[in-house]
Design a protein around this motif. Structure first.
Motif, mmCIF file in Angstrom:
data_model
loop_
_atom_site.group_PDB
_atom_site.id
_atom_site.type_symbol
_atom_site.label_atom_id
_atom_site.label_comp_id
_atom_site.label_asym_id
_atom_site.label_seq_id
_atom_site.Cartn_x
_atom_site.Cartn_y
_atom_site.Cartn_z
ATOM 1 N N SER A 60 0.883 -1.216 0.169
ATOM 2 C CA SER A 60 -0.028 -0.038 0.119
ATOM 3 C C SER A 60 0.799 1.472 0.019
ATOM 4 O O SER A 60 0.614 2.220 -0.687
ATOM 5 C CB SER A 60 -1.191 -0.027 1.174
ATOM 6 N N ILE A 61 1.865 1.345 0.892
ATOM 7 C CA ILE A 61 2.839 2.369 0.802
ATOM 8 C C ILE A 61 3.649 2.562 -0.571
ATOM 9 O O ILE A 61 3.523 3.779 -1.145
ATOM 10 C CB ILE A 61 3.981 2.289 1.910
ATOM 11 N N GLU A 62 3.786 1.417 -1.180
ATOM 12 C CA GLU A 62 4.462 1.498 -2.437
ATOM 13 C C GLU A 62 3.464 2.122 -3.430
ATOM 14 O O GLU A 62 3.956 3.020 -4.337
ATOM 15 C CB GLU A 62 5.122 0.147 -2.635
ATOM 16 N N ASN A 63 2.442 1.609 -3.359
ATOM 17 C CA ASN A 63 1.440 2.328 -4.285
ATOM 18 C C ASN A 63 1.025 3.578 -3.977
ATOM 19 O O ASN A 63 0.824 4.432 -4.978
ATOM 20 C CB ASN A 63 -0.121 1.408 -3.877
ATOM 21 N N LEU A 64 1.173 4.007 -2.752
ATOM 22 C CA LEU A 64 1.106 5.493 -2.584
ATOM 23 C C LEU A 64 2.159 6.208 -2.928
ATOM 24 O O LEU A 64 1.758 7.324 -3.609
ATOM 25 C CB LEU A 64 0.885 5.530 -0.653
ATOM 26 N N GLU A 65 3.231 5.765 -2.819
ATOM 27 C CA GLU A 65 4.703 6.325 -3.290
ATOM 28 C C GLU A 65 4.445 6.747 -4.859
ATOM 29 O O GLU A 65 4.806 7.716 -5.589
ATOM 30 C CB GLU A 65 5.740 5.830 -2.948
ATOM 31 N N THR A 66 3.998 5.559 -5.651
ATOM 32 C CA THR A 66 3.835 5.506 -6.809
ATOM 33 C C THR A 66 2.985 6.629 -7.409
ATOM 34 O O THR A 66 3.121 7.603 -8.385
ATOM 35 C CB THR A 66 3.395 4.315 -7.424
ATOM 36 N N ARG A 67 1.537 6.468 -7.071
ATOM 37 C CA ARG A 67 0.535 7.369 -7.449
ATOM 38 C C ARG A 67 0.634 8.662 -6.940
ATOM 39 O O ARG A 67 0.708 9.650 -7.668
ATOM 40 C CB ARG A 67 -0.746 6.890 -6.865
ATOM 41 N N LEU A 68 1.243 8.965 -5.665
ATOM 42 C CA LEU A 68 1.443 10.505 -5.266
ATOM 43 C C LEU A 68 2.772 10.993 -5.825
ATOM 44 O O LEU A 68 2.895 12.233 -6.017
ATOM 45 C CB LEU A 68 1.653 10.347 -3.813
ATOM 46 N N TYR A 188 -6.913 7.612 -3.130
ATOM 47 C CA TYR A 188 -7.618 7.007 -2.055
ATOM 48 C C TYR A 188 -8.377 5.758 -2.148
ATOM 49 O O TYR A 188 -8.433 5.180 -1.064
ATOM 50 C CB TYR A 188 -8.378 8.442 -1.346
ATOM 51 N N ARG A 189 -9.097 5.647 -3.145
ATOM 52 C CA ARG A 189 -9.896 4.445 -3.435
ATOM 53 C C ARG A 189 -9.099 3.293 -3.670
ATOM 54 O O ARG A 189 -9.628 2.185 -3.387
ATOM 55 C CB ARG A 189 -10.669 4.793 -4.495
ATOM 56 N N ARG A 190 -7.856 3.213 -4.399
ATOM 57 C CA ARG A 190 -7.411 1.901 -4.586
ATOM 58 C C ARG A 190 -5.961 1.967 -3.993
ATOM 59 O O ARG A 190 -5.173 1.101 -4.558
ATOM 60 C CB ARG A 190 -7.653 2.012 -6.250
ATOM 61 N N MET A 191 -5.583 2.813 -3.241
ATOM 62 C CA MET A 191 -4.219 2.957 -2.677
ATOM 63 C C MET A 191 -4.037 1.476 -1.745
ATOM 64 O O MET A 191 -3.085 0.945 -1.903
ATOM 65 C CB MET A 191 -3.938 4.229 -1.937
ATOM 66 N N LEU A 192 -4.934 1.493 -0.920
ATOM 67 C CA LEU A 192 -4.890 0.315 0.249
ATOM 68 C C LEU A 192 -5.189 -1.027 -0.317
ATOM 69 O O LEU A 192 -6.373 -0.992 -0.758
ATOM 70 C CB LEU A 192 -5.653 0.782 1.264
ATOM 71 N N GLU A 193 -4.454 -1.884 -0.350
ATOM 72 C CA GLU A 193 -4.523 -3.237 -0.829
ATOM 73 C C GLU A 193 -4.513 -4.422 0.315
ATOM 74 O O GLU A 193 -3.455 -4.360 0.628
ATOM 75 C CB GLU A 193 -3.814 -3.445 -1.974
ATOM 76 N N SER A 194 -5.494 -4.966 0.693
ATOM 77 C CA SER A 194 -5.474 -5.840 1.952
ATOM 78 C C SER A 194 -5.135 -7.080 1.059
ATOM 79 O O SER A 194 -5.283 -7.387 0.155
ATOM 80 C CB SER A 194 -6.555 -5.895 2.852
ATOM 81 N N THR A 195 -4.555 -8.163 1.893
ATOM 82 C CA THR A 195 -4.318 -9.405 1.411
ATOM 83 C C THR A 195 -5.706 -10.446 1.341
ATOM 84 O O THR A 195 -5.468 -11.262 0.600
ATOM 85 C CB THR A 195 -3.075 -10.244 2.018
ATOM 86 N N ASN A 196 -6.460 -10.042 2.342
ATOM 87 C CA ASN A 196 -7.932 -10.770 2.316
ATOM 88 C C ASN A 196 -8.852 -9.873 2.996
ATOM 89 O O ASN A 196 -8.521 -8.889 3.517
ATOM 90 C CB ASN A 196 -7.503 -11.787 3.034
ATOM 91 N N PRO A 253 4.022 3.869 11.440
ATOM 92 C CA PRO A 253 3.947 5.402 11.348
ATOM 93 C C PRO A 253 4.369 6.251 10.592
ATOM 94 O O PRO A 253 4.114 7.624 10.203
ATOM 95 C CB PRO A 253 4.777 5.937 12.709
ATOM 96 N N ASP A 254 5.162 5.694 9.303
ATOM 97 C CA ASP A 254 5.492 6.502 8.493
ATOM 98 C C ASP A 254 5.039 5.923 7.015
ATOM 99 O O ASP A 254 5.478 4.906 6.698
ATOM 100 C CB ASP A 254 7.141 6.532 8.283
ATOM 101 N N ALA A 255 4.120 6.668 6.484
ATOM 102 C CA ALA A 255 3.474 6.419 5.132
ATOM 103 C C ALA A 255 4.124 7.268 4.265
ATOM 104 O O ALA A 255 3.609 7.277 3.003
ATOM 105 C CB ALA A 255 2.040 6.523 5.132
ATOM 106 N N ARG A 256 5.287 7.875 4.116
ATOM 107 C CA ARG A 256 6.123 8.547 3.183
ATOM 108 C C ARG A 256 5.512 9.939 2.987
ATOM 109 O O ARG A 256 6.021 10.642 2.085
ATOM 110 C CB ARG A 256 6.069 7.670 1.952
ATOM 111 N N VAL A 257 4.329 10.265 3.660
ATOM 112 C CA VAL A 257 4.076 11.528 3.637
ATOM 113 C C VAL A 257 4.009 12.313 4.933
ATOM 114 O O VAL A 257 3.700 11.379 5.907
ATOM 115 C CB VAL A 257 2.661 11.541 2.960
ATOM 116 N N ASN A 258 4.562 13.485 5.061
ATOM 117 C CA ASN A 258 4.735 14.030 6.399
ATOM 118 C C ASN A 258 3.461 14.219 7.119
ATOM 119 O O ASN A 258 2.267 14.576 6.783
ATOM 120 C CB ASN A 258 5.008 15.427 6.174
ATOM 121 N N GLY A 259 3.629 13.251 8.291
ATOM 122 C CA GLY A 259 2.323 13.212 9.221
ATOM 123 C C GLY A 259 1.296 11.899 9.028
ATOM 124 O O GLY A 259 0.281 11.744 9.790
ATOM 125 N N TRP A 260 1.367 11.313 7.999
ATOM 126 C CA TRP A 260 0.471 10.273 7.614
ATOM 127 C C TRP A 260 1.012 8.991 7.873
ATOM 128 O O TRP A 260 2.311 8.691 8.288
ATOM 129 C CB TRP A 260 0.462 10.054 6.048
#
Length: 587
Positions: A60-68, A188-196, A253-260
């Motif tokens: 999910s963080i990698e997805n966020l980094e890519t999209r953002l 926001y809609r497709r960034m977080l990807e759970s395994t199940n 605690p670190d989602a690669r965005v300051n404070g996220w």
């Protein structure tokens, strides 16, 4: 006694010995599971849950980094052209404003003038932005961190602003900001990807507010995140796993965005229940396998093991595809297998010899045919210019020579010399590799444009060279590339001569990750299918003054660099020729 003797023989077989060893191992495994099943299964469940948590959060963080990161680069690009308003407006208009994949609004804040410039209909009051703590932090940053605002209301939608400072002389002079829709953006809609479906991921801002959740088929009550869990995670500054009465939680605690930050939640029952079920299934399978192993081992050892082992050993010893003979086969199945192998060996050996003989014969015939064709062509092409030379010398000997005839003889000798030089070049197709170098394709395009313009200087033919704005370097022989493109362009120009001012030729330079491509198109006389099939053959030409070696040389040059030439032509409508040359990076 006979049964005892048979039992003893079975005990000597490898299959029975392996089965006995498996029995011992299975007994040890069952004993171990009986004494420590709970501890092992719990430990494995926690380990598996951690792996799933890590995989989901990292993905999910990698997805966020890519999209953002893509959106961040878009704003950085605008920052490089501060002051060039027409270019910025054009860039934004052609793809920056998209509610789903990009921004819903964009502004530029001039720090020196304390002034906002909006490039979208959707706007936010200046005081709202200035009151955002992240807005103030980005002014003093060095541009290395990602800053996102808290959600704000934007024309009936909720969005967060991505801030990007504009740096000049190591000082911030302003910033670009782009709002991203919290409700509709793919970020926001497709960034977080759970395994199940049992695992739910949450994206939190600095105040612990939920910005987005993963897409799971769960109820709203199951998706709800209690405030107590968020407050519990505030004291952790590294990735941590926590357990509550109902859930297992991992907090990053670190989602690669300051404070996220990112939080993943998995129900305790779903973590351990599947493992307990698997443990009992495993025990049952082990017991069944144990009894089946003993039974199958005793039944098959006598009839299969010994003949099969003998067959395998003989096959390993085989130096050629000769038939194998066994002292005993033990069963019809083994005998059938042996007969099939021997029959297959005989057929393969026969086929191999016939194929080798046919390949050698065809290769020899092709060599002789090619050599004969090439020799005949060379003899014919060299004899043509020698005939007028012979006549000129004969007339000069008889005293009837003239200066025009001598000029003609010299011209024909030069033509013969050019033909011989061409043949020598064809004899060394790899010579182009010795001249390869890294080419600046922008400079190459300028040189090519000059040559093509010179070819059409005294013609009414319309022509055009199309190249990308930016092209990566290309490792290739410049002379070879010019020769290929120029010869094809010249052929195209000659093909449209009959159309006068209506004739047109277009040269297009393209590139992919694998190769560079050069497309030459004309609206000339075109070619028939038979002519297309013979293009590139030595000494074949449809020109009155051609020698049929131009396209042949192009094919040989492309072979030396693993290139390709593709031709599409319609008689009376025109021709398109595509040259593909692979790109290389490990030079």
């Amino acid at each position: 006694m006979e049964r005892l003797r048979t039992l003893l023989e079975v005990r000597k077989s490898y299959f029975f010995q392996i089965t006995f060893i498996i029995f011992i191992i299975l007994g040890l495994v069952i004993s171990s599971l009986a004494f420590s099943a709970d501890r092992v299964t719990v430990s494995r469940a926690e380990e598996l849950a951690k792996e799933q948590f890590d995989y989901a959060i990292d993905g999910s963080i990698e997805n966020l980094e890519t999209r953002l990161g893509k959106l961040y680069e878009d704003l950085v690009y605008l920052g490089a052209y501060v002051g060039n308003e027409p270019l910025i407006e054009e860039r934004i208009r052609t793809g920056y404003l998209n509610q789903r994949t990009s921004f819903t609004s964009i502004f530029y804040y001039d720090l020196r003038e304390d002034e906002f410039t909006w490039y979208s209909q959707r706007q936010v009051p200046a005081m709202t932005l200035k009151a955002d703590p992240k807005f103030k932090e980005v002014i003093t940053s060095n541009g290395d961190d990602l800053f996102m605002s808290d959600p704000v209301s934007i024309s009936g939608d909720a969005g967060t602003y991505l801030y990007v400072p504009v740096i000049e002389d190591n000082r911030p002079i302003g910033m670009f900001g782009g709002s991203i829709s919290v409700l509709n953006s793919d970020l926001y809609r497709r960034m977080l990807e759970s395994t199940n479906d049992d695992m739910i991921l949450y994206l939190l801002n600095e105040r612990g507010e939920v910005l987005s959740t993963s897409f799971n088929l769960v109820t709203d009550a199951e998706r709800r995140l209690s405030r107590s869990i968020v407050e519990t995670t505030d004291k952790y500054d590294v990735r941590t796993i926590l357990s509550t009465e109902d859930d297992v939680i991992m907090f990053e605690p670190d989602a690669r965005v300051n404070g996220w930050s990112v939080l993943a939640k998995h129900s305790t029952d779903s973590v351990y229940e599947a493992v307990y079920d698997t443990r009992w299934q495993y025990l049952m399978i082990t017991l069944v396998t144990f009894f089946l192993s003993i039974l199958v081992g005793l039944l098959l050892s006598k009839t299969l093991t010994s003949p099969l082992l003998e067959l395998v050993q003989n096959i390993k010893k085989q130096q050629s595809l000769e038939p194998i003979l066994l002292e005993r086969t033990g069963s019809k199945e083994v005998q059938t297998l042996l007969d099939t192998y021997n029959d297959y060996s005989n057929r393969m050996e026969t086929a191999r010899r016939e194929q080798l003989s046919q390949q050698q014969l065809l290769l020899q015939q092709e060599k002789l045919a090619s050599l004969g064709q090439l020799a005949a062509g060379i003899a014919h092409e060299i004899r043509n210019p020698l005939t007028p030379v012979q006549i000129t010398l004969q007339m000069a000997k008889e005293g009837h020579g003239s200066e025009e005839m001598l000029d003609l003889a010299l011209s024909e000798l030069n033509r013969a010399n050019h033909l011989i030089t061409t043949m020598l070049t064809l004899a060394k197709p790899d010579q182009a590799k010795l001249q390869e170098e890294w080419l600046d394709m922008t400079e190459f395009a300028s040189r090519l444009e000059f040559l093509l313009d010179a070819e059409c200087y005294k013609r009414v033919t319309k022509w055009e060279l199309i190249v990308p704005n930016e092209m990566p370097p290309f490792y290739c022989s410049s002379d070879m590339l010019v020769q290929i493109i120029y010869n094809l362009f010249k052929n195209a120009v000659e093909a449209v001569d009959s159309k006068g001012a209506d004739g047109s030729v277009t040269v297009t330079v393209l590139f992919t990750e694998r190769d560079y491509r050069f497309l030459i198109e004309d609206n000339g006389v075109g070619m028939t299918k038979d002519q297309v099939n013979t293009v590139g053959s030595a000494f074949y030409t449809t020109k009155e003054n051609g020698n049929g070696l131009g396209l042949y040389m192009i094919r040989e040059s492309l072979k030396a660099v693993n290139g390709q030439m593709e031709i599409e032509s319609i008689e009376g409508e025109g021709t398109a020729m595509m040259i593909k040359i692979p790109r290389r990076t490990n030079v």
